[in-house]
Design a protein around this motif. Structure first.
Motif, PDB file in Angstrom:
ATOM      1  N   GLU A  56       6.807  -5.114  11.212  1.00  0.00           N
ATOM      2  CA  GLU A  56       7.243  -5.556  12.535  1.00  0.00           C
ATOM      3  C   GLU A  56       7.397  -4.367  13.487  1.00  0.00           C
ATOM      4  O   GLU A  56       6.942  -4.414  14.630  1.00  0.00           O
ATOM      5  CB  GLU A  56       8.564  -6.313  12.410  1.00  0.00           C
ATOM      6  N   SER A  57       8.002  -3.288  13.004  1.00  0.00           N
ATOM      7  CA  SER A  57       8.179  -2.118  13.877  1.00  0.00           C
ATOM      8  C   SER A  57       6.838  -1.470  14.207  1.00  0.00           C
ATOM      9  O   SER A  57       6.628  -1.003  15.329  1.00  0.00           O
ATOM     10  CB  SER A  57       9.138  -1.106  13.251  1.00  0.00           C
ATOM     11  N   LEU A  58       5.912  -1.474  13.261  1.00  0.00           N
ATOM     12  CA  LEU A  58       4.575  -0.933  13.538  1.00  0.00           C
ATOM     13  C   LEU A  58       3.859  -1.774  14.598  1.00  0.00           C
ATOM     14  O   LEU A  58       3.215  -1.237  15.495  1.00  0.00           O
ATOM     15  CB  LEU A  58       3.736  -0.891  12.262  1.00  0.00           C
ATOM     16  N   LEU A  59       3.978  -3.080  14.482  1.00  0.00           N
ATOM     17  CA  LEU A  59       3.317  -3.959  15.446  1.00  0.00           C
ATOM     18  C   LEU A  59       3.938  -3.863  16.832  1.00  0.00           C
ATOM     19  O   LEU A  59       3.263  -4.086  17.835  1.00  0.00           O
ATOM     20  CB  LEU A  59       3.353  -5.404  14.969  1.00  0.00           C
ATOM     21  N   GLN A  60       5.212  -3.552  16.907  1.00  0.00           N
ATOM     22  CA  GLN A  60       5.875  -3.459  18.198  1.00  0.00           C
ATOM     23  C   GLN A  60       5.696  -2.096  18.855  1.00  0.00           C
ATOM     24  O   GLN A  60       6.045  -1.929  20.010  1.00  0.00           O
ATOM     25  CB  GLN A  60       7.364  -3.781  18.056  1.00  0.00           C
ATOM     26  N   SER A  61       5.117  -1.139  18.117  1.00  0.00           N
ATOM     27  CA  SER A  61       4.851   0.164  18.716  1.00  0.00           C
ATOM     28  C   SER A  61       3.707   0.024  19.718  1.00  0.00           C
ATOM     29  O   SER A  61       2.907  -0.909  19.636  1.00  0.00           O
ATOM     30  CB  SER A  61       4.507   1.190  17.636  1.00  0.00           C
ATOM     31  N   PRO A  62       3.601   0.951  20.686  1.00  0.00           N
ATOM     32  CA  PRO A  62       2.594   0.821  21.747  1.00  0.00           C
ATOM     33  C   PRO A  62       1.165   0.643  21.249  1.00  0.00           C
ATOM     34  O   PRO A  62       0.441  -0.206  21.729  1.00  0.00           O
ATOM     35  CB  PRO A  62       2.740   2.117  22.529  1.00  0.00           C
ATOM     36  N   LYS A  63       0.750   1.429  20.286  1.00  0.00           N
ATOM     37  CA  LYS A  63      -0.634   1.325  19.818  1.00  0.00           C
ATOM     38  C   LYS A  63      -0.780   0.415  18.612  1.00  0.00           C
ATOM     39  O   LYS A  63      -1.866  -0.024  18.289  1.00  0.00           O
ATOM     40  CB  LYS A  63      -1.182   2.706  19.500  1.00  0.00           C
ATOM     41  N   GLY A  64       0.316   0.135  17.927  1.00  0.00           N
ATOM     42  CA  GLY A  64       0.265  -0.683  16.726  1.00  0.00           C
ATOM     43  C   GLY A  64      -0.187  -2.093  16.979  1.00  0.00           C
ATOM     44  O   GLY A  64      -0.877  -2.699  16.171  1.00  0.00           O
ATOM     45  N   SER A  65       0.185  -2.634  18.122  1.00  0.00           N
ATOM     46  CA  SER A  65      -0.156  -4.028  18.392  1.00  0.00           C
ATOM     47  C   SER A  65      -1.653  -4.239  18.474  1.00  0.00           C
ATOM     48  O   SER A  65      -2.164  -5.271  18.079  1.00  0.00           O
ATOM     49  CB  SER A  65       0.510  -4.486  19.687  1.00  0.00           C
ATOM     50  N   SER A  66      -2.375  -3.249  18.960  1.00  0.00           N
ATOM     51  CA  SER A  66      -3.823  -3.423  19.072  1.00  0.00           C
ATOM     52  C   SER A  66      -4.557  -2.962  17.825  1.00  0.00           C
ATOM     53  O   SER A  66      -5.640  -3.429  17.532  1.00  0.00           O
ATOM     54  CB  SER A  66      -4.350  -2.644  20.281  1.00  0.00           C
ATOM     55  N   LYS A  67      -3.982  -2.053  17.064  1.00  0.00           N
ATOM     56  CA  LYS A  67      -4.689  -1.474  15.924  1.00  0.00           C
ATOM     57  C   LYS A  67      -4.399  -2.165  14.599  1.00  0.00           C
ATOM     58  O   LYS A  67      -5.235  -2.166  13.715  1.00  0.00           O
ATOM     59  CB  LYS A  67      -4.333   0.014  15.784  1.00  0.00           C
TER      60      LYS A  67
END
Length: 189
Positions: A56-67
């Protein structure tokens, strides 16, 4: 399903994990000598919660959501959510008796542990694959940024602005072959 859908599924997974933790606590209090399976399930829930919170924290990071958002990761989270919802339903049924009754048979709980472990491994594998992809992209950008720009590298460009020409003695083999084709009537077209 987009990143928001994946995050919504992750939020639901976290809610289900909390419910399972609370219900297992009820079983630990209400059932004398609570089975080891209850304690083991609590440990598995804690481990899985840590993995899901990290995702969840990775997905909420700026680049994590797209990558990090991929179809296989979405499917793994969806499957995990479905499994946990089924577990909550069974745990809820067992807790509704006058005295809490552990709703899982030994074999069934072992299958649940194995499935949770597979889903957790699947999620971690997908995260690892996506992170490797990001690292490869970064590596490629670093390598490309180190390349020097060649002066007059465009087509038909020369550094002096003059017409390009071949130096004396270069391509002599090809020139000789072309001259022979042009002058010899027996040669190939």
């Amino acid at each position: 399903m987009d990143v928001l859908g994946l995050l919504a599924n992750i939020s639901q997974v976290v809610d289900l994990l909390v419910k399972i933790g609370v219900m297992c606590s009820i079983y630990c209090v209400d059932v004398k000598k609570a089975p080891g399976d209850v304690r083991r399930l609590l440990k598995e829930v804690d481990r899985l919660t840590a993995v899901i919170k990290e995702l969840e924290s990775l997905l909420q990071s700026p680049k994590g959501s797209s990558k990090l958002e991929s179809p296989s990761l979405r499917q793994a989270v969806f499957d995990l959510r479905r499994l946990l919802a089924e577990m909550v339903a069974k745990l809820d049924l067992g807790a509704k008796h006058a005295r809490a009754v552990w709703p899982f048979k030994k074999r069934e709980i072992h299958e649940i542990f194995a499935t949770i472990e597979r889903q957790k491994a699947n999620i971690l594998l997908n995260i690892s694959i996506e992170q490797t992809s990001v690292l490869l992209d970064v590596h490629q950008e670093i390598v490309l940024s180190k390349l020097r720009i060649a002066d007059a590298a465009t087509f038909d460009a020369s550094p002096d602005g003059e017409q390009s020409f071949c130096l004396q003695g270069t391509r002599s083999h090809i020139i000789a072959q072309i001259e022979e084709w042009g002058t010899n009537s027996d040669s190939q077209c």
